[in-house]
Structures are given as C-alpha cells and as structure tokens.
Design an enzyme around this catalytic site. Structure first.
Site, PDB file in Angstrom:
ATOM      1  N   TRP A 126       0.872  -1.179   0.000  1.00 57.58           N
ATOM      2  CA  TRP A 126       0.000   0.000   0.000  1.00 57.58           C
ATOM      3  C   TRP A 126       0.913   1.234   0.000  1.00 57.58           C
ATOM      4  O   TRP A 126       1.801   1.338   0.859  1.00 57.58           O
ATOM      5  CB  TRP A 126      -0.861  -0.045   1.261  1.00 57.58           C
ATOM      6  N   ASP A 206      -0.368  -5.186   9.692  1.00 59.51           N
ATOM      7  CA  ASP A 206      -1.436  -4.266   9.286  1.00 59.51           C
ATOM      8  C   ASP A 206      -2.625  -5.136   8.875  1.00 59.51           C
ATOM      9  O   ASP A 206      -2.586  -5.817   7.856  1.00 59.51           O
ATOM     10  CB  ASP A 206      -0.948  -3.408   8.105  1.00 59.51           C
ATOM     11  N   ALA A 208      -6.146  -4.755   7.813  1.00 57.40           N
ATOM     12  CA  ALA A 208      -7.091  -3.717   7.372  1.00 57.40           C
ATOM     13  C   ALA A 208      -8.310  -4.297   6.662  1.00 57.40           C
ATOM     14  O   ALA A 208      -9.224  -3.544   6.331  1.00 57.40           O
ATOM     15  CB  ALA A 208      -6.376  -2.730   6.437  1.00 57.40           C
ATOM     16  N   LYS A 241     -13.174  -0.931   6.069  1.00 54.94           N
ATOM     17  CA  LYS A 241     -13.839  -1.783   5.083  1.00 54.94           C
ATOM     18  C   LYS A 241     -14.809  -2.747   5.760  1.00 54.94           C
ATOM     19  O   LYS A 241     -15.924  -2.919   5.297  1.00 54.94           O
ATOM     20  CB  LYS A 241     -12.829  -2.597   4.272  1.00 54.94           C
TER      21      LYS A 241
HETATM   22  C1  LMR Z   1      -6.869   1.801  -0.768  1.00 61.95           C
HETATM   23  O1  LMR Z   1      -5.774   1.224  -0.734  1.00 61.95           O
HETATM   24  O2  LMR Z   1      -7.452   2.068  -1.826  1.00 61.95           O
HETATM   25  C2  LMR Z   1      -7.556   2.170   0.508  1.00 61.95           C
HETATM   26  O3  LMR Z   1      -6.874   1.620   1.590  1.00 61.95           O
HETATM   27  C3  LMR Z   1      -7.787   3.614   0.640  1.00 61.95           C
HETATM   28  C4  LMR Z   1      -6.556   4.378   1.027  1.00 61.95           C
HETATM   29  O4  LMR Z   1      -6.600   5.056   2.055  1.00 61.95           O
HETATM   30  O5  LMR Z   1      -5.560   4.313   0.315  1.00 61.95           O
END
Ligand code: LMR
Length: 390
Positions: A126, A206, A208, A241
């Site tokens: 990410w 993490d 999420a 989410k």
């Molecule tokens: C994403 O990866 O699209 C989500 O986790 C939103 C973000 O905050 O980046």
C-alpha cells in the site's frame, strides 16, 4: 519561509476519486480506491451500523472528551474478533486510532521510540506504508512480496530476515494483501511466525481487511500465529472496510508485550504520541462499531452483511479468473488470491488507454479493486482489457 515549499503532487490513489467523479461517461468503471461496492455500484452504510447510529443518537448523553485512547469499549470488544476468544488478553492492550492509517503511523512511531530504525516490507505494498516510513525518517528495506507465479515469495522474506535483527521491524499485511491480493497460506504463516521469532525482529501487522478474504477467523490466522510465537508485536487495525466506516476514520493499535509492566510502558508512549499528533481519535464511528459488537443481534447482522460482501468479491474474482487469457493477460491467478485487490501487469500506457479510451479507472500500479466489478460491467471491462493488452 512558507514560500520556499515546493509543490507536492496529490496522493495518486485518492486523486482517482475526483477524476472518476468528474468523468461524464455514463458507462465508466471505478476500480480505483479501495471501497466495497454492491452489484449496483453503491457503497452503502451497513444496516447494523445504521441501527447502532440511531441508538447512539437517542442514547448518547455526552460528547465530552474520552482521552487519547478513545473508546476503550470499542478497542476491547474487537479483541476476541481479532485475536480469538481464547486470547490471553492480559498480554494485549490497545487504543483507538483515526483509521488504520492512524494505527500504522502510531505503530511505526512507537517502534521508532523503541529504537527501531529499519522496516522490512514486501513490495509492492500500500503506497501509504512507504510514505509513513519515510516521513518518520525510518529506512525501508524492501523485499519481493510475490513470485512471478502469483504466489507469496516466502524465499524473499526468508532472505530479508536472514540479514535482520534487533533494531529491525517487519511490516506484514495480515490478510487480503494490498495491492496484490496474494496472501500467505496458513502453513507459510506458521513458518513466518517461526522465522520472526528466530530473527528477533519486531512484527508489525497491518490488518485492514479482516473478513473480506476467507472469513473473519481465517483472515486473522497469520496475526494469531505470529503473536503465538513472538514475545512482542504491534497490530494496526482498520474498520474502514469491514464495518464500512471509511470516512468516519475508525481503527486501533494493539500492542502485545512481555508482561503487564512492559505493556503499560509501551502503551504510555502510544498515548503520548497520539496526544501530540491528533490528541484524541474521532468518536462516532468507533462508538457505533462498539454498539454493534456489544449487541448479539447487531453483531450477527454485521457478520451476515460482511459475509455477503465477501461472497460478492469472491464471485467477481472467480468470474474474472474464469475468463483465463484476455489478450496477453492471464487472469486465472486472481482465483487464488484474496480480498479486494489484484495487480494486472499492464504498462503505464495501457492503464492510461483504459482510462482515456474506455472509462476504466484503476491505480497507476495496475491495481484493480475487484469489488468495483459487477455482472453488468465485467464484459465491458474484459473487452477493454483485450483491446489494450491484445
Ligand atoms: C486503498 O488502498 O485504496 C484504501 O486503503 C484507501 C486508502 O486510504 O488508500
């Protein structure tokens, strides 16, 4: 002074939200930022959360400050969901954070205060992970997350850990890897837990997307396996989410430590850092999530809603994987991946053409949000893919 600052680009992922909204084409397809979408393309508030919010409005007596730890009822109600009913919760404590991002930021800042300097992380990851690591002045030590065959590259993690030790932390995605969708198997998590314990590095997980991959319990297998062996660990958690609370910013940081005294000392640093950063997390979404978790009927409803989201994402994955070869792309690995995301090996030019010529929005990395696909747009999406990647 301020005049010296140079122009920073907007966050590339979040910029997609506005670009998509501004596009007048009626048949545009949003596979950009990671929000769940129904078969009709909506991102509704969970019914269980709506019910809890109504209760909050009727029953909440005060909005006076709670403190940097936020709503501890919320934080503790999540512990059995994340760590299991049989958790020895004495070794684990937590605090509420503004979203999962707040949890990651706080985890890394606490680790830095404890002397951590290098963060080992599988890439791609990410994008905000690397941004937070850089902003805190920590060194990112990347290793390949996935192999060419679309499975997790445990060899690369093993090699990275062989050069690591005290002063290092490893940042792992608990489930539904963002952006690849490539998760570790349970057997791999067992090995990772052993490797981490042997290497003496600090695990930072993490988590999420719990509940959006294989199931609530199954998606926490890795977290639980690592915590069962490691003497200490940090877990950043997001309710964005799995409770659909995105903009309400609901998350938590959990700390596992060796004994109550150490746990209290570590948590005191989390509190001090939170106070100096955001002072206190926003209350509303976490209070609603707490009400859901405290009420068996609402909790049951939440679990059902989550299961149906997971089912739809899984069905879209299977449908996409079932297309097999589309142009030069092989979509079949998507069927072995989990969660909202997958990376398509497209060039920048192909991604640009998908957007400009076909109204298909995706991250610049080639990441697609599978939840943005529906039975209504799947054919158009694969036809567009075949054209640009033919
Ligand atoms: C994403 O990866 O699209 C989500 O986790 C939103 C973000 O905050 O980046």
């Amino acid at each position: 002074m301020l005049n010296r600052l140079d122009q920073q680009p907007p966050d590339a992922l979040l910029a997609l939200i506005k670009l998509y909204e501004a596009d007048p084409r009626p048949d545009k397809i949003d596979l950009g930022v990671g929000v769940y979408r129904t078969a009709e393309g909506a991102t509704p508030v969970f019914a269980a959360i709506k019910a809890a919010e109504r209760r909050l409005v009727n029953e909440q007596r005060s909005k006076a400050y709670l403190g940097p730890e936020g709503d501890m009822g919320f934080v503790r109600a999540l512990i059995p969901v994340i760590f299991g009913a049989a958790t020895a919760t004495g070794d684990i404590d937590g605090m509420q954070t503004p979203g999962g991002t707040g949890g990651v930021r706080l985890a890394l800042a606490v680790a830095r205060r404890a002397g951590v300097r290098r963060i080992l992380m599988g890439t791609p990851s990410w994008p905000n992970h690397a941004q937070i690591i850089a902003d805190l002045g920590l060194e990112l030590v990347p290793f390949a997350h996935a192999s060419a065959d679309g499975t997790a590259d445990l060899g690369a993690l093993r090699a990275a850990l062989s050069t690591a030790g005290a002063g290092d932390a490893v940042l792992l995605h608990g489930c539904c890897h963002n952006p690849t969708g490539v998760d570790y198997s349970d057997a791999q998590w067992d090995e990772i837990a052993r490797l981490l314990a042997d290497a003496g590095v600090l695990p930072l997980i993490d988590l999420a997307y719990q509940g959006l991959g294989r199931g609530l319990e199954e998606d926490s297998y890795g977290t639980r396996a690592v915590l069962a062996r490691a003497p200490e660990a940090l877990v950043a958690y997001s309710c964005d989410k799995n409770f659909g609370l995105y903009r309400d910013r609901v998350g938590a940081l959990y700390v596992m430590a060796q004994g109550d005294a150490a746990l209290a000392r570590i948590m005191s640093h989390g509190m001090a850092l939170a106070r100096a950063t955001w002072s206190m997390p926003p209350d509303h979404g976490a209070a609603a999530a707490r009400l859901v978790l405290e009420d068996p009927a609402l909790e049951g409803q939440w679990r059902e809603e989550l299961a149906s989201m997971r089912g739809r994402i899984g069905a879209m994955r299977a449908a996409l994987a079932g297309r097999g070869r589309v142009g030069a792309l092989d979509l079949s690995p998507l069927g072995r991946q989990f969660g909202m995301f997958a990376i398509l090996p497209l060039s920048g030019e192909q991604i640009h053409s998908l957007c400009a010529d076909h109204g298909v929005y995706m991250a610049g990395s080639g990441r697609i949000n599978v939840a943005g696909l529906t039975t209504g747009n799947l054919d158009r999406f694969t036809a567009a893919l075949a054209q640009v990647a033919g």
